[in-house]
Write an enzyme that holds these catalytic residues in place. Sequence first.
Site, PDB file in Angstrom:
ATOM      1  CB  THR A 261      -0.853   0.105   1.283  1.00 15.23           C
ATOM      2  OG1 THR A 261       0.009   0.395   2.397  1.00 15.23           O
ATOM      3  CG2 THR A 261      -1.634  -1.154   1.541  1.00 15.23           C
ATOM      4  CG  ASP A 262       1.547   5.915  -0.786  1.00 12.10           C
ATOM      5  OD1 ASP A 262       2.388   5.945   0.146  1.00 12.10           O
ATOM      6  OD2 ASP A 262       1.516   6.782  -1.670  1.00 12.10           O
ATOM      7  CE1 TYR A 263       3.677   6.834   7.048  1.00 10.61           C
ATOM      8  CE2 TYR A 263       1.515   7.810   7.301  1.00 10.61           C
ATOM      9  CZ  TYR A 263       2.736   7.465   7.821  1.00 10.61           C
ATOM     10  OH  TYR A 263       3.020   7.761   9.126  1.00 10.61           O
TER      11      TYR A 263
END
Length: 709
Positions: A261-263
């Site tokens: 995932t991104d953050y």
Amino acid sequence: MNTKELLKSLTREEKIGQMLQIAPFFFVKHAHVEVAGHLKALNLTKKQIFEAGSVLGIGNGHEMIEVQEVFLKESRHKIPLLFMADIIHGYETIFPVPLGLASSFNPKLAKKVARISALEAATSGIHVTFSPMADLSRDPRWGRVVESFGEDPYLNGQFSSAMVQGYQGDDLKQENNLASCVKHYAAYGKSEAGRDYNTVDLSRLSLHYDHMEGYRKAIEAGARLIMTSFNVVDGIPSTVNKYLLRDVLRDLWHFTGVTITDYDSLHQVIAHGVAEDDLQAALRGIDAGLDIEMASTCYVNYLSELVDQGLVDETLIDDACLRILDLKEELGLFDNPYKHAHPERATQIVRSKEHLDSARKVAHESIVLLENRQVLPLKSGTKVALVGPYATNRETNGPWSWHGNNALNANLQEALNHDLEIIYINSSEVISDYQTDDFNVIEDADVVLYACGETIHESGEAHNRAKIALPRDQENLYHVLKKHAKKIVTIIFAGRPLILNELTSSDALVYAWFPGSEGAYALSDLLLGRMNPSGKLPMSFPRHEGQIPLYYNHLNTGRPYDPTHRNPFTSYYLDVPNTPLYPFGYGLSYTSFELGSSMLSSNHMSLNETVELKVQIKNTGMMRGQEVVQLYIRDHFAWIARPIKELKAFQKVMLEPGEEVTLTFNIDKTMLGYYTQDGLFVVEPGHFDLMIGTDSDHLTTHKLTLKKE
Ligand code: NOJ
């Protein structure tokens, strides 16, 4: 290490732990904080922390060793942590920002940048870099255009691929090779209205035709990881988007690496409104084929419960965990958990003379000369007044350079001081700070160098602008300086294309982007003619924000505007021209080049043939220099409407004064086909234009027919 056997020895919680990425300060309180935000608020138990699989960001090699030691001591299974970080355009030696790098039209340089970044970053024990960013970017309001390779799918693909090759080398087990994580999958650059994290709504056709090329080429080059984007695609956040993560990535592209995932973006699917809580987010994530959750805790808190409830098949967890273990094995972490961490080597190679020299060379090729009315290069003995904020500002690294230290950079004043008589320096960006006396000195100078632009906080993640003219009072200051100066050279530092209309009256206009650690020296080389500019624009420069998105490779429409036959019912504005101020692929040199006659070996070809397009190019000026010869195609008629031109190849050549060479472009079917809305590549017979030139606007056309078999 037999990872399949290892997998069998893990508890379910331990397998899920591999899918969690947290920060070093969870293990060692005093560790470096790169990005914290939401992470700080995660309520993890000690058991969960010591079952985690990877780490985001690290300060240096000592710290990595400490974190890994603490972790291995406490964890039951002793599976080393994987260290990932944002090494975007250099580690401590900072290269031009990616948009500047793309201006070099020299993918070999990108490979070199990535190689040096890997060599330096590896010393701190980093194993994976979150780079390249392969998001096609056509909206200069979006702050993250600075991290992109611009508006063109082909250029984006070439640079994304070169970066992956540079980071990864041939064998990930070797010292100093980093695994590359391409991001942000998919179509993050299409955020509506140029606002970061905003909605993305695009057709499947544009997704595959335009936006996928960067990710696709990075994966073809071997990128081992891919990061999802914050946006939705077809109404479903990319992070839980089964079509993207399974149908395209695994089934169509046969990607076997790790998805991340991104953050915090798994938790954010609740805000998107596609999950009610973390449990549902976890369910959607695992179902979609998402392996690692960065900085949120949906998986670690709920995956096991979902298996107990019979909602998730444990084999999905096994598959994800195995991919992560395989990556650790491929990187050699089971042989040496401290791999790469070499604090002593760091002192020898990080920011070494050799690396800084490379940064200077890359900056030479990244800087774009937009105007020059016989003022550059500056002659020796020129009396110069250096004014504007970047006269003394050292912040030339630009966004996303965590380990870079702007304080170590030279500023323009220092870089120019060796060779020029600088009679006056004023680093203000506000006219009210200038006194009458100041203008007397300015009038006295032969040339005013006006060094202005955006600050490093005016582009990058979440740093979008609705108005993209030169910010603050700097445009007014330009007008005042212009009135007093005999000649004015404007040098712009920026993370995006700005609206430059007013500034085109400068005697010379130099676009430096954020040129990195050695940017000021590179600029001095160019201003003084020790080097010749060769940068070309990777994005069209608009005349007005109202034109955005503005890109050269647009469709024709059913009512194209023709300036020679004005018809009111065509596609145009009443108040602003359709055209950009500076087109894609444009950039000047101190020398002049002439494209001579070009010849196509045949005007017909069949599907499995190639034809050769030969073109002569001559340096007709007085200085050695590089030119980029660009080849565009147009398919006049196909099942789908195709762009009026598309870049398909380019060659950058260095020529001595008077030197002439013939360049050969091989035309084959891969240049003529397109991606359908299902992501399949098709080639249709028909009539094509092959257009050759030194920017996207000045092209010579040849006709080619692709015959039916
Ligand atoms: C958020 C950014 O969107 C992404 O590009 C970056 O890699 C991660 N944070 C990790 O820092």
